[in-house]
Design a protein around this motif. Structure first.
Motif, PDB file in Angstrom:
ATOM      1  N   GLY A   1     -18.537 -13.566   7.608  1.00  0.00           N
ATOM      2  CA  GLY A   1     -19.378 -12.947   6.580  1.00  0.00           C
ATOM      3  C   GLY A   1     -18.721 -11.803   5.830  1.00  0.00           C
ATOM      4  O   GLY A   1     -19.281 -11.303   4.856  1.00  0.00           O
ATOM      5  N   LYS A   2     -17.499 -11.397   6.262  1.00  0.00           N
ATOM      6  CA  LYS A   2     -16.868 -10.249   5.585  1.00  0.00           C
ATOM      7  C   LYS A   2     -16.442 -10.634   4.166  1.00  0.00           C
ATOM      8  O   LYS A   2     -16.035 -11.772   3.920  1.00  0.00           O
ATOM      9  N   ILE A   3     -16.529  -9.666   3.236  1.00  0.00           N
ATOM     10  CA  ILE A   3     -16.157  -9.919   1.840  1.00  0.00           C
ATOM     11  C   ILE A   3     -15.343  -8.728   1.328  1.00  0.00           C
ATOM     12  O   ILE A   3     -15.574  -7.585   1.758  1.00  0.00           O
ATOM     13  N   ALA A   4     -14.339  -8.999   0.494  1.00  0.00           N
ATOM     14  CA  ALA A   4     -13.454  -7.944  -0.030  1.00  0.00           C
ATOM     15  C   ALA A   4     -13.350  -8.048  -1.548  1.00  0.00           C
ATOM     16  O   ALA A   4     -13.415  -9.132  -2.111  1.00  0.00           O
ATOM     17  N   ASN A   5     -13.162  -6.868  -2.181  1.00  0.00           N
ATOM     18  CA  ASN A   5     -12.978  -6.771  -3.627  1.00  0.00           C
ATOM     19  C   ASN A   5     -11.549  -6.317  -3.897  1.00  0.00           C
ATOM     20  O   ASN A   5     -11.058  -5.370  -3.274  1.00  0.00           O
ATOM     21  N   ASN A   6     -10.896  -6.976  -4.835  1.00  0.00           N
ATOM     22  CA  ASN A   6      -9.482  -6.713  -5.101  1.00  0.00           C
ATOM     23  C   ASN A   6      -9.201  -5.287  -5.537  1.00  0.00           C
ATOM     24  O   ASN A   6      -8.163  -4.711  -5.183  1.00  0.00           O
ATOM     25  N   GLN A   7     -10.107  -4.660  -6.309  1.00  0.00           N
ATOM     26  CA  GLN A   7      -9.790  -3.339  -6.865  1.00  0.00           C
ATOM     27  C   GLN A   7      -9.655  -2.260  -5.774  1.00  0.00           C
ATOM     28  O   GLN A   7      -8.596  -1.639  -5.636  1.00  0.00           O
ATOM     29  N   PRO A   8     -10.677  -2.040  -4.928  1.00  0.00           N
ATOM     30  CA  PRO A   8     -10.474  -1.032  -3.875  1.00  0.00           C
ATOM     31  C   PRO A   8      -9.382  -1.441  -2.880  1.00  0.00           C
ATOM     32  O   PRO A   8      -8.579  -0.608  -2.458  1.00  0.00           O
ATOM     33  N   CYS A   9      -9.316  -2.739  -2.568  1.00  0.00           N
ATOM     34  CA  CYS A   9      -8.286  -3.175  -1.595  1.00  0.00           C
ATOM     35  C   CYS A   9      -6.888  -2.908  -2.127  1.00  0.00           C
ATOM     36  O   CYS A   9      -5.981  -2.532  -1.373  1.00  0.00           O
ATOM     37  N   THR A  10      -6.699  -3.074  -3.427  1.00  0.00           N
ATOM     38  CA  THR A  10      -5.385  -2.815  -4.035  1.00  0.00           C
ATOM     39  C   THR A  10      -5.074  -1.319  -4.022  1.00  0.00           C
ATOM     40  O   THR A  10      -3.997  -0.902  -3.586  1.00  0.00           O
ATOM     41  N   GLY A  11      -6.047  -0.498  -4.470  1.00  0.00           N
ATOM     42  CA  GLY A  11      -5.803   0.948  -4.483  1.00  0.00           C
ATOM     43  C   GLY A  11      -5.479   1.469  -3.099  1.00  0.00           C
ATOM     44  O   GLY A  11      -4.518   2.225  -2.910  1.00  0.00           O
ATOM     45  N   ILE A  12      -6.239   1.008  -2.111  1.00  0.00           N
ATOM     46  CA  ILE A  12      -6.065   1.511  -0.743  1.00  0.00           C
ATOM     47  C   ILE A  12      -4.711   1.095  -0.151  1.00  0.00           C
ATOM     48  O   ILE A  12      -4.011   1.916   0.438  1.00  0.00           O
ATOM     49  N   ILE A  13      -4.293  -0.127  -0.358  1.00  0.00           N
ATOM     50  CA  ILE A  13      -3.028  -0.561   0.267  1.00  0.00           C
ATOM     51  C   ILE A  13      -1.818   0.077  -0.415  1.00  0.00           C
ATOM     52  O   ILE A  13      -0.843   0.452   0.253  1.00  0.00           O
ATOM     53  N   TYR A  14      -1.855   0.252  -1.741  1.00  0.00           N
ATOM     54  CA  TYR A  14      -0.731   0.927  -2.409  1.00  0.00           C
ATOM     55  C   TYR A  14      -0.674   2.398  -2.011  1.00  0.00           C
ATOM     56  O   TYR A  14       0.396   2.974  -1.840  1.00  0.00           O
ATOM     57  N   ALA A  15      -1.850   3.012  -1.811  1.00  0.00           N
ATOM     58  CA  ALA A  15      -1.888   4.407  -1.338  1.00  0.00           C
ATOM     59  C   ALA A  15      -1.402   4.486   0.104  1.00  0.00           C
ATOM     60  O   ALA A  15      -0.623   5.380   0.463  1.00  0.00           O
ATOM     61  N   GLU A  16      -1.800   3.514   0.916  1.00  0.00           N
ATOM     62  CA  GLU A  16      -1.379   3.496   2.327  1.00  0.00           C
ATOM     63  C   GLU A  16       0.138   3.367   2.437  1.00  0.00           C
ATOM     64  O   GLU A  16       0.779   4.084   3.206  1.00  0.00           O
ATOM     65  N   ILE A  17       0.715   2.485   1.632  1.00  0.00           N
ATOM     66  CA  ILE A  17       2.180   2.306   1.648  1.00  0.00           C
ATOM     67  C   ILE A  17       2.858   3.615   1.230  1.00  0.00           C
ATOM     68  O   ILE A  17       3.772   4.093   1.905  1.00  0.00           O
ATOM     69  N   ALA A  18       2.364   4.229   0.158  1.00  0.00           N
ATOM     70  CA  ALA A  18       2.954   5.498  -0.318  1.00  0.00           C
ATOM     71  C   ALA A  18       2.849   6.575   0.765  1.00  0.00           C
ATOM     72  O   ALA A  18       3.800   7.330   1.007  1.00  0.00           O
ATOM     73  N   SER A  19       1.725   6.591   1.490  1.00  0.00           N
ATOM     74  CA  SER A  19       1.500   7.632   2.511  1.00  0.00           C
ATOM     75  C   SER A  19       2.450   7.483   3.694  1.00  0.00           C
ATOM     76  O   SER A  19       2.626   8.407   4.470  1.00  0.00           O
ATOM     77  N   ARG A  20       3.065   6.322   3.829  1.00  0.00           N
ATOM     78  CA  ARG A  20       3.966   6.060   4.958  1.00  0.00           C
ATOM     79  C   ARG A  20       5.435   6.276   4.587  1.00  0.00           C
ATOM     80  O   ARG A  20       6.326   5.909   5.340  1.00  0.00           O
ATOM     81  N   TYR A  21       5.689   6.927   3.452  1.00  0.00           N
ATOM     82  CA  TYR A  21       7.063   7.157   3.007  1.00  0.00           C
ATOM     83  C   TYR A  21       7.791   8.049   4.007  1.00  0.00           C
ATOM     84  O   TYR A  21       7.400   9.208   4.220  1.00  0.00           O
ATOM     85  N   MET A  22       8.817   7.501   4.649  1.00  0.00           N
ATOM     86  CA  MET A  22       9.464   8.199   5.769  1.00  0.00           C
ATOM     87  C   MET A  22      10.215   9.446   5.302  1.00  0.00           C
ATOM     88  O   MET A  22      10.441  10.355   6.067  1.00  0.00           O
ATOM     89  N   LYS A  23      10.644   9.483   4.040  1.00  0.00           N
ATOM     90  CA  LYS A  23      11.446  10.624   3.587  1.00  0.00           C
ATOM     91  C   LYS A  23      10.637  11.589   2.716  1.00  0.00           C
ATOM     92  O   LYS A  23      11.220  12.377   1.971  1.00  0.00           O
ATOM     93  N   ALA A  24       9.322  11.497   2.798  1.00  0.00           N
ATOM     94  CA  ALA A  24       8.501  12.400   1.967  1.00  0.00           C
ATOM     95  C   ALA A  24       8.773  13.857   2.372  1.00  0.00           C
ATOM     96  O   ALA A  24       8.936  14.155   3.563  1.00  0.00           O
ATOM     97  N   ASP A  25       8.856  14.762   1.367  1.00  0.00           N
ATOM     98  CA  ASP A  25       9.180  16.162   1.717  1.00  0.00           C
ATOM     99  C   ASP A  25       7.927  17.019   1.894  1.00  0.00           C
ATOM    100  O   ASP A  25       7.998  18.178   2.235  1.00  0.00           O
ATOM    101  N   SER A  26       6.758  16.438   1.631  1.00  0.00           N
ATOM    102  CA  SER A  26       5.515  17.205   1.871  1.00  0.00           C
ATOM    103  C   SER A  26       4.343  16.228   1.844  1.00  0.00           C
ATOM    104  O   SER A  26       4.521  15.031   1.673  1.00  0.00           O
ATOM    105  N   LYS A  27       3.147  16.785   2.020  1.00  0.00           N
ATOM    106  CA  LYS A  27       1.936  15.942   1.987  1.00  0.00           C
ATOM    107  C   LYS A  27       1.302  15.987   0.608  1.00  0.00           C
ATOM    108  O   LYS A  27       0.149  15.613   0.436  1.00  0.00           O
ATOM    109  N   ASP A  28       2.087  16.459  -0.401  1.00  0.00           N
ATOM    110  CA  ASP A  28       1.552  16.511  -1.765  1.00  0.00           C
ATOM    111  C   ASP A  28       1.757  15.161  -2.443  1.00  0.00           C
ATOM    112  O   ASP A  28       2.841  14.581  -2.352  1.00  0.00           O
ATOM    113  N   VAL A  29       0.709  14.666  -3.104  1.00  0.00           N
ATOM    114  CA  VAL A  29       0.794  13.380  -3.816  1.00  0.00           C
ATOM    115  C   VAL A  29       0.227  13.557  -5.216  1.00  0.00           C
ATOM    116  O   VAL A  29      -0.793  14.241  -5.389  1.00  0.00           O
TER     117      VAL A  29
END
Ligand SMILES: NC(=O)C1=CN([C@@H]2O[C@H](COP(=O)(O)OP(=O)(O)OC[C@H]3O[C@@H](n4cnc5c(N)ncnc54)[C@H](O)[C@@H]3O)[C@@H](O)[C@H]2O)C=CC1
Ligand SMILES: N[C@@H](CCCCNC(=O)[C@H]1CCC=N1)C(=O)O
Length: 259
Positions: A116-144
């Protein structure tokens, strides 16, 4: 709503492979690994029925075919129905689809008929691209820096706030920026006094929306926005890790979220 064109989707497998190697360099995981770790789910050959939809602007050349290539890339067993619309939906279910993928001009959904689960492309896209960016191993701070706070950008910015990042937000629509600042408690970014970021998230339908003044060496620009947020010249000049792909990463996010 900005619609994909057949040109955006050319060589979708090459675009996916290229995006996957950038994601691996940035996060240490491939797209499958990030989705598995983030959603806690793993595909095991679920049958996916892809239903072309003729409403509005109609069928987009190679949209369904791209979804078939994408679902296969991520380990699903998929097929495109011969009929579109209601007949196609009926055909998908009759042929054993556990998951339905279909899109009109406003909504691109993934529906799991079993749980019964359902997903919408717009939030799923924003969240996964943000999640990938948040995992940047060489980030110099938590500023985005988050540019573009609409149907894709807002959920991505909210996700980064929830993960404890200091989000500086910008949108050409001042009223929307003000609302997002108060809703999410982010800092409004002022282009007139810029600063440089090692993590940038962009989701706008315009080109060149990320100015040179905010780009730092080897920064990550994670951007579902089409066309590209920076020029090829700026990407090379600063050694930018550019995560940009027209459909596959967002579709993977949808599918992993409903397993
Ligand atoms: N790569 C993918 O998997 C996907 C890509 N997209 C693309 O993402 C983009 C955004 O989609 P939505 O969020 O649905 O659109 P939207 O219209 O809801 O949001 C776009 C936002 O960008 C802002 N904006 C426009 N020009 C700007 C500029 N120059 N500077 C700053 N902000 C600006 C607008 O004011 C608006 O708030 C579109 O290009 C769409 O095609 C959408 C879904 C999936
Ligand atoms: N009805 C058409 C598909 C329309 C898809 C429109 N939505 C977009 O272009 C969104 C989805 C991800 C990026 N933009 C068909 O079945 O061929």
């Amino acid at each position: 709503m900005a619609l994909l064109t057949p040109e955006d989707l050319e060589n979708i497998n090459r675009q996916l492979h290229e995006a996957d190697s950038t994601v691996r360099r940035v996060t240490g995981l491939d797209i499958k690994g990030v989705c598995k770790d983030f959603y806690g789910t793993t595909p095991c050959c679920e049958k996916v029925g892809i239903v072309p939809v003729t409403s509005g602007n109609g069928i987009i050349g190679n949209f369904s075919e791209s979804l078939r290539a994408i679902t296969e890339y991520f380990g699903f067993d998929s097929f495109v129905t011969t009929m579109p619309d209601v007949s196609g939906y009926y055909e998908a279910v009759r042929n054993g689809a556990q998951i339905i993928l279909m899109a009109d001009d406003n909504t691109f959904l993934a529906h799991n008929l079993k749980n019964g689960k359902i997903a919408n492309n717009q939030p799923c896209t924003g969240i996964i691209y943000a999640e990938i960016a948040s995992r940047y191993m060489k980030a110099d701070s938590k500023d985005v820096l988050a540019v573009g706070l609409g149907k894709v950008g807002f959920p991505g910015a909210a996700h980064l706030v929830n993960k404890g990042f200091r989000v500086y937000g910008y949108d050409a629509d001042k009223a929307l920026l003000e609302k997002t600042v108060s809703d999410l408690g982010i800092t409004p970014f002022e282009p007139e006094n810029p600063r440089r970021f090692s993590i940038i998230f962009e989701a706008t339908p315009c080109a060149d929306t990320v100015p040179e003044s905010v780009i730092s060496d080897n920064c990550v620009i994670s951007t579902p926005g089409i066309p590209c947020a920076i020029s090829r010249e700026l990407q090379e000049k600063y050694g930018v890790e550019l995560i940009m792909e027209p459909l596959g990463i967002g579709t993977a996010s949808m599918l992993y979220s409903i397993l």
